[in-house]
Design a protein around this motif. Sequence first.
Motif, PDB file in Angstrom:
ATOM      1  N   SER A 116       6.473   9.908  -7.104  1.00 40.41           N
ATOM      2  CA  SER A 116       6.087   9.850  -6.473  1.00 40.41           C
ATOM      3  C   SER A 116       5.145  10.546  -5.466  1.00 40.41           C
ATOM      4  CB  SER A 116       7.134  10.279  -5.630  1.00 40.41           C
ATOM      5  OG  SER A 116       8.410  10.015  -5.859  1.00 40.41           O
ATOM      6  N   ASP A 117       3.673   9.994  -4.969  1.00 44.08           N
ATOM      7  CA  ASP A 117       2.660  10.507  -4.110  1.00 44.08           C
ATOM      8  C   ASP A 117       3.560  11.764  -3.164  1.00 44.08           C
ATOM      9  OD1 ASP A 117       0.934   8.659  -5.820  1.00 44.08           O
ATOM     10  OD2 ASP A 117       2.482   7.621  -4.587  1.00 44.08           O
ATOM     11  N   ARG A 118       4.271  11.688  -2.759  1.00 40.44           N
ATOM     12  CA  ARG A 118       4.655  12.964  -1.942  1.00 40.44           C
ATOM     13  C   ARG A 118       6.166  12.782  -1.801  1.00 40.44           C
ATOM     14  NH1 ARG A 118       4.260  12.689   4.195  1.00 40.44           N
ATOM     15  NH2 ARG A 118       5.160  14.748   4.856  1.00 40.44           N
TER      16      ARG A 118
ATOM     17  N   ARG B 175      10.283  13.094  -8.478  1.00 35.33           N
ATOM     18  CA  ARG B 175       8.591  13.681  -8.154  1.00 35.33           C
ATOM     19  C   ARG B 175       7.555  13.304  -8.871  1.00 35.33           C
ATOM     20  NH1 ARG B 175       7.748  17.905  -4.759  1.00 35.33           N
ATOM     21  NH2 ARG B 175      10.136  18.783  -4.061  1.00 35.33           N
TER      22      ARG B 175
ATOM     23  N   SER C 139       1.581   1.260  -6.110  1.00 35.36           N
ATOM     24  CA  SER C 139       2.096   1.831  -4.782  1.00 35.36           C
ATOM     25  C   SER C 139       1.952   3.208  -3.931  1.00 35.36           C
ATOM     26  CB  SER C 139       3.453   0.745  -3.927  1.00 35.36           C
ATOM     27  OG  SER C 139       2.596  -0.053  -4.304  1.00 35.36           O
ATOM     28  N   HIS C 140       1.859   3.245  -3.347  1.00 31.02           N
ATOM     29  CA  HIS C 140       1.557   5.419  -2.983  1.00 31.02           C
ATOM     30  C   HIS C 140       3.392   4.970  -2.065  1.00 31.02           C
ATOM     31  CE1 HIS C 140       0.364   8.774  -0.881  1.00 31.02           C
ATOM     32  NE2 HIS C 140       0.896   8.682  -0.348  1.00 31.02           N
TER      33      HIS C 140
ATOM     34  N   HIS D 118       5.678   2.185  -8.035  1.00 30.97           N
ATOM     35  CA  HIS D 118       4.699   3.338  -8.222  1.00 30.97           C
ATOM     36  C   HIS D 118       3.928   3.176  -9.719  1.00 30.97           C
ATOM     37  CE1 HIS D 118       2.931   7.477  -9.920  1.00 30.97           C
ATOM     38  NE2 HIS D 118       3.579   6.825 -11.031  1.00 30.97           N
TER      39      HIS D 118
ATOM     40  N   LYS E 280       1.122  -1.237  -0.205  1.00 36.21           N
ATOM     41  CA  LYS E 280       0.011   0.334   0.063  1.00 36.21           C
ATOM     42  C   LYS E 280       0.760   1.477  -0.341  1.00 36.21           C
ATOM     43  CE  LYS E 280      -4.259  -0.643   2.511  1.00 36.21           C
ATOM     44  NZ  LYS E 280      -3.883  -1.134   3.723  1.00 36.21           N
ATOM     45  N   THR E 281       1.629   0.977   1.027  1.00 33.74           N
ATOM     46  CA  THR E 281       2.382   2.763   1.232  1.00 33.74           C
ATOM     47  C   THR E 281       4.002   1.952   1.364  1.00 33.74           C
ATOM     48  OG1 THR E 281       0.456   4.375   1.846  1.00 33.74           O
ATOM     49  CG2 THR E 281       2.685   4.737   2.125  1.00 33.74           C
TER      50      THR E 281
ATOM     51  N   ILE F 192       6.541   7.254  -1.184  1.00 37.05           N
ATOM     52  CA  ILE F 192       6.939   8.707  -0.430  1.00 37.05           C
ATOM     53  C   ILE F 192       8.380   8.690  -0.660  1.00 37.05           C
ATOM     54  CG2 ILE F 192       6.942  10.279   2.341  1.00 37.05           C
ATOM     55  CD1 ILE F 192       4.411   8.678   2.157  1.00 37.05           C
TER      56      ILE F 192
END
Lengths: 319, 504
Positions: free
Chosen positions: A149-151, A146, A125-126, A121, A99-100, A128
């Motif tokens: 990535s989600d963050r 960037r 997946s999320h 990605h 998930k993350t 970071i």
Amino acid sequence: MFRIVEARFLAPEVKLFRIEAPRIARKRLPGQFVILRVHDHGERIPLTLADSDPAAGTITLVVQGVGRSTRLLNALEAGDTIPDVVGPLGKPSVIEKVKTVVVIGGGLGTAIAYPTAKAFHEAGSHVISIIGGRSRAYVILEDEVRAVSDRVIVTTDDGSAGAKGFVTERLAEVIQSDPRPDLVLAIGPIPMMRAVAEVTRPVGIATVVSLNPIMVDGTGMCGGCRVIVDGKPRFACVDGPEFDAHQVDFQILTQRNAMYRAQEKTALESPPPAAASTAEVPAGSPGEPHDCRMVRAIPELDGVWRTCPTPPTAPVSGS
Amino acid sequence: MAHVPHASDCPRLRFLIRTAIPTTTFTPMSHPLSPKDRMKIPRQPMPEEPPCERAHHFLEVNRGLDAAVAQREALRCLECKSPRCVSSCPVGVKVREFVGLVVAGDYLGAAAKIREDNVLPAVTGRVCPQETQCEGACILGNKGESLAIGYLERFVADYEIRTGQTGLPARAPLTGKRVAIVGSGPAGLSCAGDLAQHGHEVTVLEALHEIGGVLVYGIPEFRLPKDIVRGEVANLERLGVSFRTNVVVGPSVTLDELMKEEGYDAVFVATGAGLPIFLNLPGEHLCGVYSANEFLTRINLMKAHEFPAYDSPVYDCRDRDVMVFGGGNTAMDAVRMARRLGARTARIVYRRSAEEMPARAEEAKHAHEEGIEFLYLTAPLEFVGDAQGRLTSVKLQRMELGAPDASGRRSPVPIPGSEHELPLQVAIIAIGNRGNPLVPGSTPDLRTTRHGYIIADPESLKTSKRGVFAGGDIVTGGATVILAMGAGRKAARAIHEFLVSGSW
Ligand SMILES: Cc1cc2nc3c(=O)[nH]c(=O)nc-3n(C[C@H](O)[C@H](O)[C@H](O)COP(=O)(O)OP(=O)(O)OC[C@H]3O[C@@H](n4cnc5c(N)ncnc54)[C@H](O)[C@@H]3O)c2cc1C
Ligand code: FES
């Protein structure tokens, strides 16, 4: 011979190369590396593959000029060639949809972490990403990271970009926040990876690091790359380079990587190899006066050599 | 066509091979002596670099015979009707015939005769364990000393290189069939030579940046000059074999891809036994503890002894205590190398006694002469290091020989209370290897043993996978150069049959 098609600095001493190597480009997966030699008297240095383009037949490496070989490499430009590049070596990263995931790149480590972040990605997946460096100039591939990535959290030791401080401080915050990461991947200097392992250990988050021991062949033949994982020796070139951070003995890795510190210093101070290419002549030659260490070392030992130096005995003559 | 370098182009090689070429003509022995007179000639000794000097340089220890001496040695041959030397040679070199040609002064003819069965005579003449093979079977050995077949083989091979007249065998017309050979050690090279002679297109794929396998990264310069190996490789190139370095089969390209995508009709896997075994003792990770493979590779392949002219370093052995654990050829090479690097003490630590030691007799003799100490019936217990993780000493234990084990050798049993500690800064572990997993790991339908060796039919060397043959150390475990070459030949025969008949 492998031709360099692109070469540019990303940061001081940090250079990106795109090199023609179609076989490697076709097979390479995130987490794998190559071994190359910069010149005919060169050592075999492992470098992680930052990317590849199977269609163009090129691989991408990001190199930090720290020792003699990497500095020589960084002196090369597009159009130059590298005599030996072999790979892809090592096991690819295990990419499965979690998930993350937190992907941490310290300094040059960002270049190595980037392909894995990209793969996670793409797996949905999320992602970071925490990328750090000494100062703004040392934070590399920010745009690329960037994009996958989600963050993105940027940190610098001096605060010249992003937050001031170490990646571990940001990681500690991310762990507290929601959603709680399922996996952490950390790539960078050994102290950083070790610190990350200590942040995630108490909270039991699975953590993977990519290790960079000294290597020679990269095919499992020499055992020079052995690292201690879960108390057992593992060969990083074939069993790794990625391992469970909570099981790695970082102290032994640090010590083994310092094994040739004295020689590395000599190498940096000695003239470039081109000037020293008389090495084809075998070291020492018979007949030269010399100081016999054997006599000093084991005087009590009786052997033929005690009677040395004698002229070579002529073959038995007859007839 | 590009100029293919020939060994005789190399001035250094000329320097290394000091075999005197006869400048005056000598009288070939047209009237061979009677058996009785032949037996009166003593075995001719090999001229050697004096031990005290060679312990400080890397030149070849054995200088080679000159022509007159070689002839005198060759005259000792009794020319047996059914020569046992031939049947005890793993590749069946026609010893009697080539020795006869030496007597007649036809050295090039002698070399060509050897080449019919052995593509690397300059190599095997130097590194074969002759005492357990041809020379061990020689009838002269019953009463006195056996014929020095190895010295003679080396003499004619060197003569050929020196004069630049290598008599390459003829190549059959091209068949249009393509064979990939994985690994460029003796097994791969001999298979490549034979297949090229049959007219097949042969490509050798090698993971490292140099061709030769153990011959370049394992066996040191002082026993086998690398230019000799390069010369033999150049000969194979002249035969039409192509070589590709920097290709690790498995990760770079799989066997299936070689056959399906790259159009190879057959593959010979000769990847050697390249996974070093460690002792599994505490402290084995300390700086200063090496596998013999790493220690020897750093020096032979990477030239670490010439650091900083070459970039790769090796732990400084100068005025340090070095121990090598093991009793085979690899152990002898490592300890003699440490001596040359300036070790204060260079010792072999071996669990059993001198009689059980597997190293070639000549290696052990040379080691003794160079002041190597042998601690027999001794085994390590633990490596001890300082705060920086550097090796400082070793704990050892004495052993005694107990009952014979499965291999028939008496197995060593620890003597209680014999534990002791000795200072040590460099430890080299030479207790053997396992099969390299890269090829089997990427080829699910290739069957292997428990130890990671590839399973191949002993006669045809066929593996469980169609079109794939395997031989050498990757099948047998660590063995010898000549056995690996024998396997290469067998495989070449079977591959040729497969390519011609198309049936598996
Ligand atoms: C130090 C030392 C000293 C020795 N001394 C003697 C001696 O005096 N006399 C004697 O008879 N024997 C000696 N031996 C043993 C002998 O060298 C071996 O038995 C012999 O070399 C085995 O030959 P091989 O062709 O099977 O494999 P190797 O010589 O091991 O060659 C295998 C080659 O395959 C390559 N390879 C491996 N995996 C791959 C891959 N996936 N893709 C592409 N290439 C790959 C390796 O890099 C290597 O070059 C010695 C061995 C050592 C280590
Ligand atoms: S680098 Fe030699 S075994 Fe890994």
